[in-house]
Write an enzyme that holds these catalytic residues in place. Structure first.
Site, PDB file in Angstrom:
ATOM      1  N   LYS A  64     -10.463  -2.805   2.908  1.00  0.00           N
ATOM      2  CA  LYS A  64     -10.731  -1.412   3.258  1.00  0.00           C
ATOM      3  C   LYS A  64     -12.099  -1.028   2.699  1.00  0.00           C
ATOM      4  O   LYS A  64     -12.494  -1.494   1.630  1.00  0.00           O
ATOM      5  CB  LYS A  64      -9.658  -0.489   2.654  1.00  0.00           C
ATOM      6  CG  LYS A  64      -8.262  -0.702   3.202  1.00  0.00           C
ATOM      7  CD  LYS A  64      -7.283   0.241   2.522  1.00  0.00           C
ATOM      8  CE  LYS A  64      -5.859  -0.005   2.992  1.00  0.00           C
ATOM      9  NZ  LYS A  64      -4.878   0.858   2.283  1.00  0.00           N
ATOM     10  N   GLY A  87       3.808   1.851  -1.644  1.00  0.00           N
ATOM     11  CA  GLY A  87       3.999   1.600  -3.067  1.00  0.00           C
ATOM     12  C   GLY A  87       4.199   2.938  -3.738  1.00  0.00           C
ATOM     13  O   GLY A  87       3.608   3.933  -3.313  1.00  0.00           O
ATOM     14  N   HIS A  90      -1.612   2.423  -9.815  1.00  0.00           N
ATOM     15  CA  HIS A  90      -1.956   3.724  -9.204  1.00  0.00           C
ATOM     16  C   HIS A  90      -2.707   4.628 -10.180  1.00  0.00           C
ATOM     17  O   HIS A  90      -2.682   5.850 -10.053  1.00  0.00           O
ATOM     18  CB  HIS A  90      -0.693   4.465  -8.701  1.00  0.00           C
ATOM     19  CG  HIS A  90       0.025   3.774  -7.592  1.00  0.00           C
ATOM     20  ND1 HIS A  90       1.401   3.712  -7.524  1.00  0.00           N
ATOM     21  CD2 HIS A  90      -0.429   3.105  -6.501  1.00  0.00           C
ATOM     22  CE1 HIS A  90       1.762   3.046  -6.449  1.00  0.00           C
ATOM     23  NE2 HIS A  90       0.674   2.655  -5.806  1.00  0.00           N
ATOM     24  N   GLU A 134       2.594  13.561   0.027  1.00  0.00           N
ATOM     25  CA  GLU A 134       1.775  14.633   0.590  1.00  0.00           C
ATOM     26  C   GLU A 134       2.322  15.181   1.898  1.00  0.00           C
ATOM     27  O   GLU A 134       2.000  16.312   2.276  1.00  0.00           O
ATOM     28  CB  GLU A 134       0.344  14.118   0.830  1.00  0.00           C
ATOM     29  CG  GLU A 134      -0.416  13.805  -0.435  1.00  0.00           C
ATOM     30  CD  GLU A 134      -1.741  13.106  -0.154  1.00  0.00           C
ATOM     31  OE1 GLU A 134      -2.299  13.290   0.950  1.00  0.00           O
ATOM     32  OE2 GLU A 134      -2.211  12.359  -1.033  1.00  0.00           O
ATOM     33  N   LEU A 192       3.924   8.750  -4.077  1.00  0.00           N
ATOM     34  CA  LEU A 192       4.901   8.190  -3.147  1.00  0.00           C
ATOM     35  C   LEU A 192       4.209   7.729  -1.872  1.00  0.00           C
ATOM     36  O   LEU A 192       3.762   8.533  -1.058  1.00  0.00           O
ATOM     37  CB  LEU A 192       5.973   9.237  -2.796  1.00  0.00           C
ATOM     38  CG  LEU A 192       6.776   9.816  -3.961  1.00  0.00           C
ATOM     39  CD1 LEU A 192       7.775  10.843  -3.456  1.00  0.00           C
ATOM     40  CD2 LEU A 192       7.480   8.705  -4.735  1.00  0.00           C
ATOM     41  N   ASN A 229     -12.072  -2.040  -1.188  1.00  0.00           N
ATOM     42  CA  ASN A 229     -10.752  -2.420  -1.697  1.00  0.00           C
ATOM     43  C   ASN A 229     -10.349  -3.691  -0.958  1.00  0.00           C
ATOM     44  O   ASN A 229      -9.890  -3.646   0.178  1.00  0.00           O
ATOM     45  CB  ASN A 229      -9.740  -1.295  -1.451  1.00  0.00           C
ATOM     46  CG  ASN A 229      -8.346  -1.641  -1.938  1.00  0.00           C
ATOM     47  OD1 ASN A 229      -8.098  -2.738  -2.432  1.00  0.00           O
ATOM     48  ND2 ASN A 229      -7.425  -0.709  -1.784  1.00  0.00           N
ATOM     49  N   ARG A 271       9.615  -2.948  -1.510  1.00  0.00           N
ATOM     50  CA  ARG A 271       9.876  -3.460  -2.863  1.00  0.00           C
ATOM     51  C   ARG A 271      11.134  -2.832  -3.434  1.00  0.00           C
ATOM     52  O   ARG A 271      11.411  -1.646  -3.215  1.00  0.00           O
ATOM     53  CB  ARG A 271       8.690  -3.176  -3.786  1.00  0.00           C
ATOM     54  CG  ARG A 271       7.447  -3.951  -3.428  1.00  0.00           C
ATOM     55  CD  ARG A 271       6.277  -3.580  -4.332  1.00  0.00           C
ATOM     56  NE  ARG A 271       5.068  -3.373  -3.538  1.00  0.00           N
ATOM     57  CZ  ARG A 271       4.005  -2.707  -3.962  1.00  0.00           C
ATOM     58  NH1 ARG A 271       3.973  -2.175  -5.161  1.00  0.00           N
ATOM     59  NH2 ARG A 271       2.963  -2.565  -3.168  1.00  0.00           N
ATOM     60  N   ARG A 322     -12.209  -1.441  -6.085  1.00  0.00           N
ATOM     61  CA  ARG A 322     -10.892  -1.231  -6.664  1.00  0.00           C
ATOM     62  C   ARG A 322     -10.346  -2.583  -7.129  1.00  0.00           C
ATOM     63  O   ARG A 322     -10.385  -3.566  -6.396  1.00  0.00           O
ATOM     64  CB  ARG A 322      -9.947  -0.636  -5.629  1.00  0.00           C
ATOM     65  CG  ARG A 322      -8.531  -0.446  -6.175  1.00  0.00           C
ATOM     66  CD  ARG A 322      -7.499  -0.438  -5.088  1.00  0.00           C
ATOM     67  NE  ARG A 322      -6.146  -0.283  -5.631  1.00  0.00           N
ATOM     68  CZ  ARG A 322      -5.058  -0.739  -5.035  1.00  0.00           C
ATOM     69  NH1 ARG A 322      -5.147  -1.373  -3.886  1.00  0.00           N
ATOM     70  NH2 ARG A 322      -3.886  -0.557  -5.582  1.00  0.00           N
ATOM     71  N   ARG A 333       8.804   7.783   7.967  1.00  0.00           N
ATOM     72  CA  ARG A 333       9.010   8.614   9.157  1.00  0.00           C
ATOM     73  C   ARG A 333      10.120   8.051  10.032  1.00  0.00           C
ATOM     74  O   ARG A 333      10.951   8.798  10.564  1.00  0.00           O
ATOM     75  CB  ARG A 333       7.703   8.724   9.939  1.00  0.00           C
ATOM     76  CG  ARG A 333       6.606   9.483   9.213  1.00  0.00           C
ATOM     77  CD  ARG A 333       5.244   9.231   9.793  1.00  0.00           C
ATOM     78  NE  ARG A 333       4.837   7.835   9.610  1.00  0.00           N
ATOM     79  CZ  ARG A 333       3.620   7.371   9.885  1.00  0.00           C
ATOM     80  NH1 ARG A 333       2.698   8.186  10.359  1.00  0.00           N
ATOM     81  NH2 ARG A 333       3.328   6.096   9.695  1.00  0.00           N
TER      82      ARG A 333
END
Length: 397
Positions: free
Chosen positions: A17, A211, A179, A332, A208, A10, A240, A90, A283
């Site tokens: 990545k 992005g 996505h 998640e 979520l 990616n 964003r 990707r 967080r």
């Protein structure tokens, strides 16, 4: 060593990545990240047995190529290079040209590059990464997997903007959505949970992360999604703005803002960061909210409210709904955000199962609503596996 290994790449504008995916198990046997490309501190890092390793890149030269070359050396050192059967890339934007995964050749590279107006930060970087990988692995077949492809099943009423058709025919301005690999993967996994064929399953998938996007999935196919012509539309995100009155852009330009300043404001300084004035990290927002920070509290409330609004509106696109699916980093793992979104959906009968919600974190899937109420669940996404599997399927086709 398995003969089912696919190297997934990616490539971003300043990063790359990578992951070595076993397409049978879906496990990443190796993963890493090249970052700070174009800067003196450019580096490639990876983990082996939980231990992090780093390799500094030369200050001069093509950092994408250097990163891929270092990955080759690493794979050789680990004795894995000879077991790789394909490479999957990707690609953020495939426009209307690419509706499925394709084998990469020079014409495909040119087509992806020609779509750079639609994804100026991503598509040129993808092409650089692909060329680097093709130079490093000349004997391997390489495949492009598109974020937009899953959404090419949207009906015209969902992807058409309420603008002159000339803007669509001349410039391709329409809703594309992103996505796609994530929404595709979690909807297939969720169909197993509700014990129905994918072709008969209906979900609202909520991705979520930094992005974020929502996707209405009818009989296994995307019929609407919140991101639009670019990934800026739809939900409030880390930096964003999401949906915004377009006249605000004209207003700021008239106030003397440059086009670049407006772009940076809406893409890099808005969302959780802009509203909280603190951070784009979920967080950090929750921690500050718990300490009474007003900006963080407003950012949290706004984020959850807008996600719930999109979920509610996407029920219109479906005849029935088997489940809401939460996925990606925030979806998640963030118990407070999922809890608040479900609270915002109480008019539809959603009731949080607090124990189930607490259990479905850190890689664990699970249903997070009470029995005999509408279903919401958590499914950890695995976009790399989708890219690897689709590459493998095309290799064997």
């Amino acid at each position: 060593m398995s003969n089912s290994l696919v190297l997934v790449i990616n490539s971003g504008s300043s990063s790359l990545k990578f992951a070595l995916i076993d397409t049978v198990s879906g496990e990443a046997t190796l993963s890493g990240l090249g970052e700070c490309f174009g800067m003196p501190e450019a580096v490639v890092s990876w983990k082996i047995d939980g231990e992090k390793h780093e390799h500094a890149l030369d200050a001069e030269g093509n950092h994408h190529q250097q990163a891929v070359d270092r990955i080759v050396v690493l794979l050789e050192e680990l004795g894995m290079k000879q077991d790789i059967v394909a490479i999957g890339h990707r690609v953020v934007h495939g426009g209307e040209k690419f509706t499925k995964t394709v084998k990469i050749d020079e014409s495909v590279l040119e087509e992806i590059d020609s779509l750079s107006d639609l994804a100026p930060l991503h598509n040129p970087a993808h092409v650089i990464g692909m060329r680097a990988a093709m130079a490093a692995f000349p004997s391997l077949s390489q495949y492009a997997v598109f974020d937009t492809a899953f959404h090419q099943t949207m009906p015209a009423k969902a992807y058409t903007g309420a603008i002159s058709q000339k803007l669509y025919t001349d410039y391709g301005i329409r809703r594309y959505g992103f996505h796609g690999t994530s929404h595709y993967y979690v909807s297939r996994e969720a169909a197993k949970v509700v014990n129905k064929p994918v072709e008969e399953s209906n979900f609202i998938s909520v991705h979520l992360g930094n992005g974020a996007s929502v996707c209405a999935i009818k009989n296994g196919k995307s019929v609407d999604t919140s991101m639009g012509f670019t990934p800026l539309a739809g939900l409030m995100m880390g930096t964003r703005c999401g949906d915004l009155d377009p006249s605000i852009i004209e207003f700021l330009l008239k106030k003397g803002w440059s086009q670049q300043e407006v772009f940076d404001e809406l893409n890099k300084k808005s969302g959780l960061l802009g509203v909280s004035g603190l951070t784009s990290d979920c967080r950090g927002i929750i921690e500050a909210m718990e300490n009474g920070h007003e900006g963080a509290t407003l950012a949290f409330e706004l984020f959850c409210y807008r996600v719930a609004k999109y979920i509610g509106s996407y029920m219109v696109a479906l005849d029935e709904l088997d489940a809401i699916i939460f996925t990606a980093g925030i979806g998640e793992n963030s118990l407070p955000i999922r809890s608040k979104i479900l609270e915002n959906l109480k008019i539809f009968g959603y009731r949080e199962d607090e124990e189930g919600n607490a259990a479905a974190r850190f890689g664990n899937a699970g249903v997070i609503t009470k029995p005999n109420t509408p279903v919401a669940m958590v499914i950890p996404t695995n976009e790399e596996w989708v890219i690897a599997k689709e590459s493998m399927e095309l290799l064997h086709a």
